[in-house]
Design a protein around this motif. Sequence first.
Motif, PDB file in Angstrom:
ATOM      1  N   GLU A 102       0.819  -1.209   0.000  1.00 20.61           N
ATOM      2  CA  GLU A 102       0.000   0.000   0.000  1.00 20.61           C
ATOM      3  C   GLU A 102       0.858   1.266   0.000  1.00 20.61           C
ATOM      4  O   GLU A 102       0.327   2.381   0.029  1.00 20.61           O
ATOM      5  N   ASN A 103       2.171   1.099  -0.059  1.00 22.51           N
ATOM      6  CA  ASN A 103       3.067   2.246   0.046  1.00 22.51           C
ATOM      7  C   ASN A 103       3.741   2.588  -1.282  1.00 22.51           C
ATOM      8  O   ASN A 103       3.761   1.792  -2.222  1.00 22.51           O
ATOM      9  N   HIS A 104       4.304   3.778  -1.324  1.00 19.28           N
ATOM     10  CA  HIS A 104       5.064   4.268  -2.478  1.00 19.28           C
ATOM     11  C   HIS A 104       6.543   4.002  -2.219  1.00 19.28           C
ATOM     12  O   HIS A 104       7.047   4.263  -1.130  1.00 19.28           O
ATOM     13  N   LEU A 105       7.252   3.480  -3.236  1.00 23.27           N
ATOM     14  CA  LEU A 105       8.662   3.126  -3.074  1.00 23.27           C
ATOM     15  C   LEU A 105       9.477   3.592  -4.273  1.00 23.27           C
ATOM     16  O   LEU A 105       9.128   3.310  -5.424  1.00 23.27           O
ATOM     17  N   HIS A 106      10.564   4.319  -3.995  1.00 24.10           N
ATOM     18  CA  HIS A 106      11.574   4.671  -5.001  1.00 24.10           C
ATOM     19  C   HIS A 106      10.991   5.335  -6.250  1.00 24.10           C
ATOM     20  O   HIS A 106      11.438   5.077  -7.384  1.00 24.10           O
ATOM     21  N   GLY A 107       9.979   6.176  -6.058  1.00 20.46           N
ATOM     22  CA  GLY A 107       9.484   6.958  -7.185  1.00 20.46           C
ATOM     23  C   GLY A 107       8.282   6.393  -7.888  1.00 20.46           C
ATOM     24  O   GLY A 107       7.739   7.037  -8.783  1.00 20.46           O
ATOM     25  N   GLY A 108       7.863   5.175  -7.543  1.00 19.12           N
ATOM     26  CA  GLY A 108       6.627   4.654  -8.109  1.00 19.12           C
ATOM     27  C   GLY A 108       6.805   3.542  -9.113  1.00 19.12           C
ATOM     28  O   GLY A 108       7.854   2.898  -9.194  1.00 19.12           O
ATOM     29  N   VAL A 109       5.762   3.324  -9.896  1.00 16.98           N
ATOM     30  CA  VAL A 109       5.738   2.209 -10.855  1.00 16.98           C
ATOM     31  C   VAL A 109       6.825   2.373 -11.900  1.00 16.98           C
ATOM     32  O   VAL A 109       7.500   1.419 -12.280  1.00 16.98           O
ATOM     33  N   GLU A 110       6.988   3.592 -12.386  1.00 19.16           N
ATOM     34  CA  GLU A 110       8.072   3.893 -13.326  1.00 19.16           C
ATOM     35  C   GLU A 110       8.848   5.094 -12.792  1.00 19.16           C
ATOM     36  O   GLU A 110       8.641   6.230 -13.208  1.00 19.16           O
ATOM     37  N   GLY A 111       9.728   4.805 -11.838  1.00 24.62           N
ATOM     38  CA  GLY A 111      10.550   5.853 -11.258  1.00 24.62           C
ATOM     39  C   GLY A 111      11.664   6.267 -12.199  1.00 24.62           C
ATOM     40  O   GLY A 111      11.729   5.847 -13.366  1.00 24.62           O
ATOM     41  N   PHE A 112      12.567   7.087 -11.692  1.00 19.54           N
ATOM     42  CA  PHE A 112      13.650   7.612 -12.524  1.00 19.54           C
ATOM     43  C   PHE A 112      14.550   6.509 -13.079  1.00 19.54           C
ATOM     44  O   PHE A 112      15.220   6.695 -14.089  1.00 19.54           O
ATOM     45  N   ASN A 113      14.568   5.355 -12.412  1.00 25.11           N
ATOM     46  CA  ASN A 113      15.405   4.239 -12.876  1.00 25.11           C
ATOM     47  C   ASN A 113      14.829   3.563 -14.115  1.00 25.11           C
ATOM     48  O   ASN A 113      15.478   2.676 -14.690  1.00 25.11           O
ATOM     49  N   ARG A 114      13.643   3.962 -14.559  1.00 25.68           N
ATOM     50  CA  ARG A 114      13.045   3.390 -15.764  1.00 25.68           C
ATOM     51  C   ARG A 114      12.849   4.445 -16.858  1.00 25.68           C
ATOM     52  O   ARG A 114      12.100   4.220 -17.812  1.00 25.68           O
ATOM     53  N   LYS A 115      13.557   5.544 -16.744  1.00 29.69           N
ATOM     54  CA  LYS A 115      13.450   6.625 -17.724  1.00 29.69           C
ATOM     55  C   LYS A 115      14.707   6.696 -18.585  1.00 29.69           C
ATOM     56  O   LYS A 115      15.800   6.323 -18.150  1.00 29.69           O
ATOM     57  N   PHE A 116      14.542   7.190 -19.811  1.00 32.64           N
ATOM     58  CA  PHE A 116      15.676   7.446 -20.686  1.00 32.64           C
ATOM     59  C   PHE A 116      16.159   8.874 -20.430  1.00 32.64           C
ATOM     60  O   PHE A 116      15.405   9.832 -20.584  1.00 32.64           O
ATOM     61  N   TRP A 117      17.403   9.009 -20.045  1.00 32.15           N
ATOM     62  CA  TRP A 117      17.996  10.292 -19.707  1.00 32.15           C
ATOM     63  C   TRP A 117      18.845  10.811 -20.874  1.00 32.15           C
ATOM     64  O   TRP A 117      19.500  10.037 -21.567  1.00 32.15           O
ATOM     65  N   GLU A 118      18.837  12.112 -21.073  1.00 32.89           N
ATOM     66  CA  GLU A 118      19.799  12.732 -21.982  1.00 32.89           C
ATOM     67  C   GLU A 118      21.173  12.680 -21.320  1.00 32.89           C
ATOM     68  O   GLU A 118      21.284  12.765 -20.087  1.00 32.89           O
ATOM     69  N   SER A 119      22.223  12.557 -22.123  1.00 34.75           N
ATOM     70  CA  SER A 119      23.541  12.410 -21.516  1.00 34.75           C
ATOM     71  C   SER A 119      24.619  13.055 -22.366  1.00 34.75           C
ATOM     72  O   SER A 119      24.486  13.195 -23.585  1.00 34.75           O
ATOM     73  N   GLU A 120      25.696  13.447 -21.702  1.00 33.34           N
ATOM     74  CA  GLU A 120      26.845  14.041 -22.376  1.00 33.34           C
ATOM     75  C   GLU A 120      28.092  13.791 -21.557  1.00 33.34           C
ATOM     76  O   GLU A 120      28.030  13.672 -20.319  1.00 33.34           O
ATOM     77  N   VAL A 121      29.231  13.713 -22.223  1.00 34.14           N
ATOM     78  CA  VAL A 121      30.513  13.519 -21.548  1.00 34.14           C
ATOM     79  C   VAL A 121      30.950  14.833 -20.915  1.00 34.14           C
ATOM     80  O   VAL A 121      30.798  15.904 -21.510  1.00 34.14           O
ATOM     81  N   LEU A 122      31.478  14.748 -19.695  1.00 37.78           N
ATOM     82  CA  LEU A 122      32.028  15.918 -19.019  1.00 37.78           C
ATOM     83  C   LEU A 122      33.523  15.986 -19.267  1.00 37.78           C
ATOM     84  O   LEU A 122      34.261  15.039 -18.952  1.00 37.78           O
ATOM     85  N   GLU A 123      33.977  17.067 -19.836  1.00 38.07           N
ATOM     86  CA  GLU A 123      35.400  17.278 -20.097  1.00 38.07           C
ATOM     87  C   GLU A 123      36.026  17.963 -18.884  1.00 38.07           C
ATOM     88  O   GLU A 123      35.767  19.132 -18.605  1.00 38.07           O
ATOM     89  N   LEU A 124      36.867  17.237 -18.156  1.00 31.93           N
ATOM     90  CA  LEU A 124      37.470  17.746 -16.928  1.00 31.93           C
ATOM     91  C   LEU A 124      38.986  17.585 -16.991  1.00 31.93           C
ATOM     92  O   LEU A 124      39.502  16.700 -17.679  1.00 31.93           O
ATOM     93  N   ASP A 125      39.696  18.431 -16.252  1.00 32.02           N
ATOM     94  CA  ASP A 125      41.159  18.398 -16.297  1.00 32.02           C
ATOM     95  C   ASP A 125      41.739  17.192 -15.569  1.00 32.02           C
ATOM     96  O   ASP A 125      42.692  16.572 -16.043  1.00 32.02           O
TER      97      ASP A 125
END
Length: 345
Positions: A102-125
């Motif tokens: 009956e509780n909500h866990l980790h963001g729900g049925v489709e939390g952030f772990n089931r989403k497609f994220w935009e991504s880019e490489v970080l250029e660091l020294d």
Amino acid sequence: MEFEIDVRAIEKDGNEAKVYLLKNGNGMEVEILSYGAILSRIVVPDREGKKENILLTYESPEGFFTDRYFFGATAGRYANRIANGKFELDGVAYQLATNNGENHLHGGVEGFNRKFWESEVLELDDAIGVKMSYFSEDGEEGYPGNLSTTISFVLHADNSLSITMEAETDQSTIVNLTHHGYFNLSGMKENILGHELQIFADHYTPVGAGLIPTGELAPVEGTPFDFRKAMTVGSRIAATGGGYDHNYVIKKIHDRDLTKMAELSHAGTGRRMLLHSDKPGVQFYSGNFLDGKQATQGVAYTKNYGLCLEPQFFPDSPNQPQFPSARLDPGDKYRHRIVYAFEVF
């Protein structure tokens, strides 16, 4: 030191995700997926220099498309549990998706772990990293407000991995993001009951039905939850009943200072992990619900085969006014920094 990064693509239902492999030249490798902003593998050397993965994972990144254990997950919008999936904000009642009884866990049925994220490489020294972004629309899984989230994973030369999570909203809401990796410093040679754990907390939050906190901040002294001195995970686990799945109170207030939360060690390999975060709590979960149905490289992930140390706001804090607040208002920025540092002894 020279750093390396390899990138390849995988696909699910016509959507493309990227798989990033970061290497620091000092024996550490990190694999990250833009699907779910998932940290899928961490490879670190033991005291003899042997490199092994120390995160529960799948045979291939595609295995995470059907994951049900939250292996390596970015948990959000709200990590951990919210009682009955309900909370109020400014007198308005909200009903979130319920996906843990009956509780909500980790963001729900489709939390952030089931989403497609935009991504880019970080250029660091002096490091290498990947930045990921996701826009969560108002009403997603029942949460109010449009939420813009970024996560930066950065591998450093000293064999540390920093994760910086940031979010902004256009409407008052709640936010609690964390990393949900299952660690096993033995390189999967044995379960985690023999690992030594130290948690720098004098109090924890006891739980009732559904693993929802009772609201009490209870002293760990004299209980099986006392890890102020390093103890093996299995030494008192039987006295807990069902195992560890509890929030430890690192701080009673949210002061946003980066603080050492825990140390995890494995004597056989000489690996040690140090955990720092700027959040007030850390959830220690001893893998009680691992059922052996997932086997990777011939190793079945049975009960207690991995453990999680999840820095966070306390579980159910939207319904517990005495807990540090997870509220985020327009014009403010949510920020959470986690550092996992690895060494040998």
